[in-house]
Design a protein around this motif. Sequence first.
Motif, PDB file in Angstrom:
ATOM      1  N   ALA A 173      84.125 -47.972  19.217  1.00 17.84           N
ATOM      2  CA  ALA A 173      85.379 -47.308  18.870  1.00 17.84           C
ATOM      3  C   ALA A 173      85.121 -46.422  17.667  1.00 17.84           C
ATOM      4  CB  ALA A 173      86.464 -48.331  18.568  1.00 17.84           C
ATOM      5  N   CYS A 174      85.766 -45.266  17.647  1.00 15.97           N
ATOM      6  CA  CYS A 174      85.581 -44.337  16.541  1.00 15.97           C
ATOM      7  C   CYS A 174      86.906 -43.629  16.261  1.00 15.97           C
ATOM      8  CB  CYS A 174      84.498 -43.310  16.880  1.00 15.97           C
ATOM      9  SG  CYS A 174      83.972 -42.300  15.485  1.00 15.97           S
ATOM     10  N   SER A 175      87.367 -43.713  15.040  1.00 13.41           N
ATOM     11  CA  SER A 175      88.606 -43.039  14.629  1.00 13.41           C
ATOM     12  C   SER A 175      88.254 -41.656  14.111  1.00 13.41           C
ATOM     13  CB  SER A 175      89.317 -43.858  13.551  1.00 13.41           C
ATOM     14  OG  SER A 175      89.609 -45.154  14.011  1.00 13.41           O
ATOM     15  N   GLY A 176      88.311 -40.664  14.994  1.00 18.65           N
ATOM     16  CA  GLY A 176      87.883 -39.313  14.665  1.00 18.65           C
ATOM     17  C   GLY A 176      86.490 -39.070  15.202  1.00 18.65           C
ATOM     18  N   ASN A 177      86.047 -37.827  15.109  1.00 11.85           N
ATOM     19  CA  ASN A 177      84.726 -37.480  15.627  1.00 11.85           C
ATOM     20  C   ASN A 177      84.101 -36.391  14.746  1.00 11.85           C
ATOM     21  OD1 ASN A 177      82.567 -37.675  17.469  1.00 11.85           O
ATOM     22  ND2 ASN A 177      83.276 -35.864  18.554  1.00 11.85           N
ATOM     23  N   PRO A 178      83.340 -36.764  13.727  1.00 15.69           N
ATOM     24  CA  PRO A 178      82.981 -38.143  13.370  1.00 15.69           C
ATOM     25  C   PRO A 178      84.126 -38.861  12.676  1.00 15.69           C
ATOM     26  CG  PRO A 178      82.053 -36.632  11.792  1.00 15.69           C
ATOM     27  CD  PRO A 178      82.703 -35.770  12.845  1.00 15.69           C
ATOM     28  N   GLY A 179      83.968 -40.172  12.547  1.00 14.36           N
ATOM     29  CA  GLY A 179      84.977 -40.971  11.886  1.00 14.36           C
ATOM     30  C   GLY A 179      84.499 -42.395  11.715  1.00 14.36           C
ATOM     31  N   VAL A 180      85.421 -43.272  11.366  1.00 17.94           N
ATOM     32  CA  VAL A 180      85.086 -44.682  11.169  1.00 17.94           C
ATOM     33  C   VAL A 180      84.699 -45.284  12.523  1.00 17.94           C
ATOM     34  CG1 VAL A 180      85.929 -46.929  10.420  1.00 17.94           C
ATOM     35  CG2 VAL A 180      86.651 -44.857   9.215  1.00 17.94           C
ATOM     36  N   MET A 181      83.511 -45.878  12.577  1.00 16.51           N
ATOM     37  CA  MET A 181      82.941 -46.336  13.852  1.00 16.51           C
ATOM     38  C   MET A 181      82.569 -47.814  13.786  1.00 16.51           C
ATOM     39  SD  MET A 181      79.226 -45.411  15.422  1.00 16.51           S
ATOM     40  CE  MET A 181      78.519 -46.708  14.396  1.00 16.51           C
ATOM     41  N   GLU A 182      82.742 -48.500  14.919  1.00 14.16           N
ATOM     42  CA  GLU A 182      82.266 -49.869  15.063  1.00 14.16           C
ATOM     43  C   GLU A 182      81.927 -50.108  16.523  1.00 14.16           C
ATOM     44  OE1 GLU A 182      85.346 -52.837  14.226  1.00 14.16           O
ATOM     45  OE2 GLU A 182      86.823 -51.213  14.338  1.00 14.16           O
ATOM     46  N   TYR A 183      81.176 -51.170  16.778  1.00 16.44           N
ATOM     47  CA  TYR A 183      80.815 -51.481  18.161  1.00 16.44           C
ATOM     48  C   TYR A 183      80.651 -52.982  18.322  1.00 16.44           C
ATOM     49  CZ  TYR A 183      75.940 -51.666  16.417  1.00 16.44           C
ATOM     50  OH  TYR A 183      74.793 -51.967  15.733  1.00 16.44           O
ATOM     51  N   ARG A 184      80.710 -53.429  19.572  1.00 15.42           N
ATOM     52  CA  ARG A 184      80.603 -54.859  19.830  1.00 15.42           C
ATOM     53  C   ARG A 184      80.128 -55.137  21.254  1.00 15.42           C
ATOM     54  NH1 ARG A 184      86.390 -57.733  20.961  1.00 15.42           N
ATOM     55  NH2 ARG A 184      87.227 -56.269  22.480  1.00 15.42           N
ATOM     56  N   GLY A 185      79.809 -56.417  21.499  1.00 18.14           N
ATOM     57  CA  GLY A 185      79.441 -56.880  22.827  1.00 18.14           C
ATOM     58  C   GLY A 185      80.168 -58.171  23.125  1.00 18.14           C
ATOM     59  N   VAL A 186      80.667 -58.309  24.353  1.00 18.19           N
ATOM     60  CA  VAL A 186      81.408 -59.508  24.741  1.00 18.19           C
ATOM     61  C   VAL A 186      80.931 -59.975  26.117  1.00 18.19           C
ATOM     62  CG1 VAL A 186      83.436 -58.653  23.491  1.00 18.19           C
ATOM     63  CG2 VAL A 186      83.311 -58.353  25.967  1.00 18.19           C
ATOM     64  N   LEU A 187      81.176 -61.246  26.409  1.00 16.43           N
ATOM     65  CA  LEU A 187      80.904 -61.751  27.744  1.00 16.43           C
ATOM     66  C   LEU A 187      81.968 -61.220  28.696  1.00 16.43           C
ATOM     67  CD1 LEU A 187      79.959 -65.486  27.036  1.00 16.43           C
ATOM     68  CD2 LEU A 187      78.423 -63.548  27.463  1.00 16.43           C
ATOM     69  N   THR A 188      81.519 -60.696  29.827  1.00 14.88           N
ATOM     70  CA  THR A 188      82.452 -60.107  30.791  1.00 14.88           C
ATOM     71  C   THR A 188      83.421 -61.143  31.340  1.00 14.88           C
ATOM     72  OG1 THR A 188      80.771 -58.487  31.408  1.00 14.88           O
ATOM     73  CG2 THR A 188      82.582 -58.786  32.945  1.00 14.88           C
ATOM     74  N   ASN A 209      84.872 -63.949  29.999  1.00 14.47           N
ATOM     75  CA  ASN A 209      85.984 -64.444  29.189  1.00 14.47           C
ATOM     76  C   ASN A 209      86.262 -63.634  27.932  1.00 14.47           C
ATOM     77  OD1 ASN A 209      83.807 -65.148  27.570  1.00 14.47           O
ATOM     78  ND2 ASN A 209      83.887 -67.333  28.080  1.00 14.47           N
ATOM     79  N   GLY A 210      85.527 -62.554  27.716  1.00 15.30           N
ATOM     80  CA  GLY A 210      85.769 -61.720  26.552  1.00 15.30           C
ATOM     81  C   GLY A 210      85.262 -62.289  25.237  1.00 15.30           C
ATOM     82  N   LYS A 211      84.479 -63.372  25.296  1.00 18.61           N
ATOM     83  CA  LYS A 211      83.962 -63.969  24.070  1.00 18.61           C
ATOM     84  C   LYS A 211      83.048 -62.979  23.359  1.00 18.61           C
ATOM     85  CE  LYS A 211      81.136 -67.757  22.267  1.00 18.61           C
ATOM     86  NZ  LYS A 211      80.311 -68.947  22.604  1.00 18.61           N
ATOM     87  N   GLU A 212      83.342 -62.742  22.089  1.00 22.14           N
ATOM     88  CA  GLU A 212      82.562 -61.768  21.332  1.00 22.14           C
ATOM     89  C   GLU A 212      81.204 -62.350  20.963  1.00 22.14           C
ATOM     90  OE1 GLU A 212      84.487 -58.676  18.627  1.00 22.14           O
ATOM     91  OE2 GLU A 212      83.664 -60.109  17.189  1.00 22.14           O
ATOM     92  N   ILE A 213      80.150 -61.626  21.317  1.00 21.83           N
ATOM     93  CA  ILE A 213      78.777 -62.042  21.030  1.00 21.83           C
ATOM     94  C   ILE A 213      78.270 -61.383  19.758  1.00 21.83           C
ATOM     95  CG2 ILE A 213      76.424 -62.160  21.924  1.00 21.83           C
ATOM     96  CD1 ILE A 213      78.504 -63.872  23.421  1.00 21.83           C
ATOM     97  N   PHE A 214      78.655 -60.138  19.537  1.00 23.75           N
ATOM     98  CA  PHE A 214      78.293 -59.464  18.288  1.00 23.75           C
ATOM     99  C   PHE A 214      79.301 -58.369  17.997  1.00 23.75           C
ATOM    100  CE2 PHE A 214      75.989 -57.078  21.560  1.00 23.75           C
ATOM    101  CZ  PHE A 214      76.297 -55.763  21.242  1.00 23.75           C
TER     102      PHE A 214
END
Length: 212
Positions: free
Chosen positions: A89-104, A106-111
Amino acid sequence: MKQGANRKYYVVWQGRNAGVFDNWNDCKTQIDGYDNAKYKSFPTRAEAVKAFEDGHNKHLRNHNFHASPAKKQPVAARPEPVSLAVDAACSGNPGVMEYRGVLTTNGKEIFRMGPFPQGTNNIGEFLALVHGLAILKQQNSPMPIYSDSVNAIKWVTNKKCKTQLKQNTINAPVFDLIERAEKWLHSNTYTTPILKWETASWGEIPADFGRK
């Protein structure tokens, strides 16, 4: 150990991972569905290693040219349930950015990484994919990884983050992650299938941040 009479070794010059493989299944993983993959079989490992070092031009120019054409694959009814999904996700381009990975499943966040003060969505998608690949390899997990970003998948395949963002003091931490990710891609091999998340058929990817 003696080589079997029908044993073949497969060279992949251009595919998900380049190298020499001692069985067809491992070779097929690297080239199946890969646009313009370049590969060829050889009767001995020594010949295969030499051919890999020579490069594909010498061995494919006047031989049967093994190149898998780009072809549109039918969309599966549903994604692989046991899999990892990544997104950014990024708010703007460029902008504040973050990323993640989840199990498909149940949506459990892995990182989750970030937020970083300056980045782009494409950079985040690229970093998320590499982060996911590294974790799956470390865990020796056979599950595939999903991304909804065509650019990120291409960048990972080419082992290069081709961002247009210019480096500065604000985004230095992001460029440090990019450098580390590219280094990991060049120094590691993996068999993890990287799959395109079909948003039109399946809805938003489970790792989506829900900020659209």
